[in-house]
Write a protein that holds these residues in place. Sequence first.
Motif, PDB file in Angstrom:
ATOM      1  N   GLU A 166     -17.023 -60.498 -68.730  1.00  0.00           N
ATOM      2  CA  GLU A 166     -18.086 -60.428 -67.726  1.00  0.00           C
ATOM      3  C   GLU A 166     -18.773 -61.786 -67.565  1.00  0.00           C
ATOM      4  OE1 GLU A 166     -19.649 -55.858 -67.804  1.00  0.00           O
ATOM      5  OE2 GLU A 166     -20.241 -57.111 -69.494  1.00  0.00           O
ATOM      6  N   VAL A 167     -19.008 -62.463 -68.673  1.00  0.00           N
ATOM      7  CA  VAL A 167     -19.633 -63.786 -68.620  1.00  0.00           C
ATOM      8  C   VAL A 167     -18.716 -64.758 -67.889  1.00  0.00           C
ATOM      9  CG1 VAL A 167     -20.423 -65.739 -70.021  1.00  0.00           C
ATOM     10  CG2 VAL A 167     -20.997 -63.398 -70.709  1.00  0.00           C
ATOM     11  N   LYS A 168     -17.420 -64.687 -68.191  1.00  0.00           N
ATOM     12  CA  LYS A 168     -16.436 -65.577 -67.557  1.00  0.00           C
ATOM     13  C   LYS A 168     -16.364 -65.351 -66.042  1.00  0.00           C
ATOM     14  CE  LYS A 168     -11.450 -66.165 -67.412  1.00  0.00           C
ATOM     15  NZ  LYS A 168     -10.196 -65.624 -67.920  1.00  0.00           N
ATOM     16  N   ARG A 169     -16.303 -64.080 -65.639  1.00  0.00           N
ATOM     17  CA  ARG A 169     -16.174 -63.751 -64.216  1.00  0.00           C
ATOM     18  C   ARG A 169     -17.483 -63.878 -63.441  1.00  0.00           C
ATOM     19  NH1 ARG A 169     -12.104 -58.766 -63.240  1.00  0.00           N
ATOM     20  NH2 ARG A 169     -10.518 -59.270 -64.788  1.00  0.00           N
ATOM     21  N   GLY A 170     -18.609 -63.681 -64.138  1.00  0.00           N
ATOM     22  CA  GLY A 170     -19.906 -63.763 -63.472  1.00  0.00           C
ATOM     23  C   GLY A 170     -20.321 -62.492 -62.770  1.00  0.00           C
ATOM     24  N   PHE A 171     -19.724 -61.348 -63.163  1.00  0.00           N
ATOM     25  CA  PHE A 171     -20.153 -60.053 -62.622  1.00  0.00           C
ATOM     26  C   PHE A 171     -19.841 -58.941 -63.616  1.00  0.00           C
ATOM     27  CE2 PHE A 171     -15.904 -60.766 -60.731  1.00  0.00           C
ATOM     28  CZ  PHE A 171     -15.232 -59.615 -61.120  1.00  0.00           C
ATOM     29  N   SER A 172     -20.489 -57.786 -63.396  1.00  0.00           N
ATOM     30  CA  SER A 172     -20.339 -56.649 -64.303  1.00  0.00           C
ATOM     31  C   SER A 172     -18.987 -55.978 -64.138  1.00  0.00           C
ATOM     32  CB  SER A 172     -21.449 -55.617 -64.056  1.00  0.00           C
ATOM     33  OG  SER A 172     -22.725 -56.189 -64.247  1.00  0.00           O
ATOM     34  N   ILE A 173     -18.382 -55.642 -65.257  1.00  0.00           N
ATOM     35  CA  ILE A 173     -17.111 -54.924 -65.271  1.00  0.00           C
ATOM     36  C   ILE A 173     -17.326 -53.486 -65.720  1.00  0.00           C
ATOM     37  CG2 ILE A 173     -14.855 -54.786 -66.401  1.00  0.00           C
ATOM     38  CD1 ILE A 173     -14.917 -57.841 -66.562  1.00  0.00           C
ATOM     39  N   SER A 174     -18.256 -53.305 -66.635  1.00  0.00           N
ATOM     40  CA  SER A 174     -18.545 -51.966 -67.138  1.00  0.00           C
ATOM     41  C   SER A 174     -20.038 -51.682 -67.000  1.00  0.00           C
ATOM     42  CB  SER A 174     -18.109 -51.836 -68.600  1.00  0.00           C
ATOM     43  OG  SER A 174     -18.798 -52.773 -69.391  1.00  0.00           O
ATOM     44  N   ALA A 175     -20.376 -50.406 -67.010  1.00  0.00           N
ATOM     45  CA  ALA A 175     -21.779 -50.024 -66.945  1.00  0.00           C
ATOM     46  C   ALA A 175     -22.445 -50.396 -68.268  1.00  0.00           C
ATOM     47  CB  ALA A 175     -21.901 -48.526 -66.691  1.00  0.00           C
ATOM     48  N   SER A 176     -23.681 -50.837 -68.180  1.00  0.00           N
ATOM     49  CA  SER A 176     -24.429 -51.218 -69.372  1.00  0.00           C
ATOM     50  C   SER A 176     -25.705 -50.404 -69.449  1.00  0.00           C
ATOM     51  CB  SER A 176     -24.798 -52.700 -69.326  1.00  0.00           C
ATOM     52  OG  SER A 176     -23.663 -53.496 -69.336  1.00  0.00           O
TER      53      SER A 176
ATOM     54  N   ASN B  59     -34.142 -45.553 -69.540  1.00  0.00           N
ATOM     55  CA  ASN B  59     -32.797 -46.066 -69.772  1.00  0.00           C
ATOM     56  C   ASN B  59     -32.277 -46.589 -68.442  1.00  0.00           C
ATOM     57  OD1 ASN B  59     -32.627 -45.290 -72.536  1.00  0.00           O
ATOM     58  ND2 ASN B  59     -32.267 -43.191 -71.881  1.00  0.00           N
ATOM     59  N   VAL B  60     -32.047 -47.879 -68.368  1.00  0.00           N
ATOM     60  CA  VAL B  60     -31.560 -48.520 -67.147  1.00  0.00           C
ATOM     61  C   VAL B  60     -30.047 -48.662 -67.259  1.00  0.00           C
ATOM     62  CG1 VAL B  60     -31.680 -50.572 -65.689  1.00  0.00           C
ATOM     63  CG2 VAL B  60     -33.728 -49.796 -66.904  1.00  0.00           C
ATOM     64  N   LEU B  61     -29.334 -48.094 -66.295  1.00  0.00           N
ATOM     65  CA  LEU B  61     -27.875 -48.169 -66.256  1.00  0.00           C
ATOM     66  C   LEU B  61     -27.468 -49.168 -65.178  1.00  0.00           C
ATOM     67  CD1 LEU B  61     -27.595 -44.350 -66.359  1.00  0.00           C
ATOM     68  CD2 LEU B  61     -26.656 -45.818 -68.132  1.00  0.00           C
ATOM     69  N   ASP B  62     -27.031 -50.341 -65.608  1.00  0.00           N
ATOM     70  CA  ASP B  62     -26.592 -51.386 -64.688  1.00  0.00           C
ATOM     71  C   ASP B  62     -25.109 -51.161 -64.419  1.00  0.00           C
ATOM     72  OD1 ASP B  62     -26.283 -53.700 -63.191  1.00  0.00           O
ATOM     73  OD2 ASP B  62     -26.276 -55.035 -64.926  1.00  0.00           O
ATOM     74  N   THR B  63     -24.770 -50.796 -63.192  1.00  0.00           N
ATOM     75  CA  THR B  63     -23.387 -50.453 -62.857  1.00  0.00           C
ATOM     76  C   THR B  63     -22.690 -51.588 -62.121  1.00  0.00           C
ATOM     77  OG1 THR B  63     -23.959 -49.467 -60.721  1.00  0.00           O
ATOM     78  CG2 THR B  63     -24.011 -48.011 -62.645  1.00  0.00           C
ATOM     79  N   PRO B  64     -21.363 -51.668 -62.237  1.00  0.00           N
ATOM     80  CA  PRO B  64     -20.619 -52.684 -61.482  1.00  0.00           C
ATOM     81  C   PRO B  64     -20.671 -52.387 -59.984  1.00  0.00           C
ATOM     82  CG  PRO B  64     -19.249 -51.710 -63.213  1.00  0.00           C
ATOM     83  CD  PRO B  64     -20.490 -50.896 -63.113  1.00  0.00           C
ATOM     84  N   GLY B  65     -20.600 -53.439 -59.185  1.00  0.00           N
ATOM     85  CA  GLY B  65     -20.647 -53.258 -57.737  1.00  0.00           C
ATOM     86  C   GLY B  65     -19.293 -53.354 -57.065  1.00  0.00           C
ATOM     87  N   TYR B  66     -18.275 -53.764 -57.793  1.00  0.00           N
ATOM     88  CA  TYR B  66     -16.956 -53.922 -57.192  1.00  0.00           C
ATOM     89  C   TYR B  66     -16.151 -52.630 -57.303  1.00  0.00           C
ATOM     90  CZ  TYR B  66     -18.227 -58.760 -56.839  1.00  0.00           C
ATOM     91  OH  TYR B  66     -18.890 -59.921 -56.505  1.00  0.00           O
ATOM     92  N   LEU B  67     -15.426 -52.297 -56.256  1.00  0.00           N
ATOM     93  CA  LEU B  67     -14.714 -51.020 -56.164  1.00  0.00           C
ATOM     94  C   LEU B  67     -13.681 -50.816 -57.269  1.00  0.00           C
ATOM     95  CD1 LEU B  67     -14.206 -50.778 -52.307  1.00  0.00           C
ATOM     96  CD2 LEU B  67     -15.871 -49.592 -53.720  1.00  0.00           C
ATOM     97  N   ASP B  68     -13.186 -51.885 -57.852  1.00  0.00           N
ATOM     98  CA  ASP B  68     -12.214 -51.762 -58.939  1.00  0.00           C
ATOM     99  C   ASP B  68     -12.789 -51.006 -60.130  1.00  0.00           C
ATOM    100  OD1 ASP B  68     -10.633 -53.302 -57.331  1.00  0.00           O
ATOM    101  OD2 ASP B  68     -10.799 -55.126 -58.537  1.00  0.00           O
ATOM    102  N   PHE B  69     -14.111 -50.968 -60.229  1.00  0.00           N
ATOM    103  CA  PHE B  69     -14.761 -50.376 -61.393  1.00  0.00           C
ATOM    104  C   PHE B  69     -15.624 -49.178 -61.015  1.00  0.00           C
ATOM    105  CE2 PHE B  69     -14.388 -55.025 -61.806  1.00  0.00           C
ATOM    106  CZ  PHE B  69     -13.377 -55.059 -62.751  1.00  0.00           C
TER     107      PHE B  69
END
Length: 127
Positions: free
Chosen positions: A55-65, A77-87
């Motif tokens: 995620e750090v390398k790509r600069g975007f979220s891959i999994s929910a945190s 509890n804050v769930l930060d979700t990925p925005g790209y359709l692949d995930f």
Amino acid sequence: MAVVETKRIRNVALLGHGGCGKTSLSEALLYITGATDRIGKVADGNTVSDYDAEEVKRGFSISASLMNTTWKDTKINVLDTPGYLDFVGEVAQSLRVADAAIIVVDGKAGIEVGTELAWGYAEEAGL
């Protein structure tokens, strides 16, 4: 560690198009509520939610945190979700446990495809 009654716990999912600011919003929420003493930046690779090396390398979220904080005797509890359709699976699993959804919209780009999809997912989940 403080014991929190179930009625005082809220699960909030952040949804939106990739790059719209979900992770930045989660950083601000943690900082304002006192859970952290600094606001991390995606570009610097030092955010609380994007801790995985990929995620750090790509600069975007891959999994929910999952991040948590406390506000006025309520644990959030804050769930930060990925925005790209692949995930999108990560978004679906977050919505299953969420009490509410916040749709984040990029102030410059406006409503994008991912924004509309996130709105639809939230509606399907009854949020």
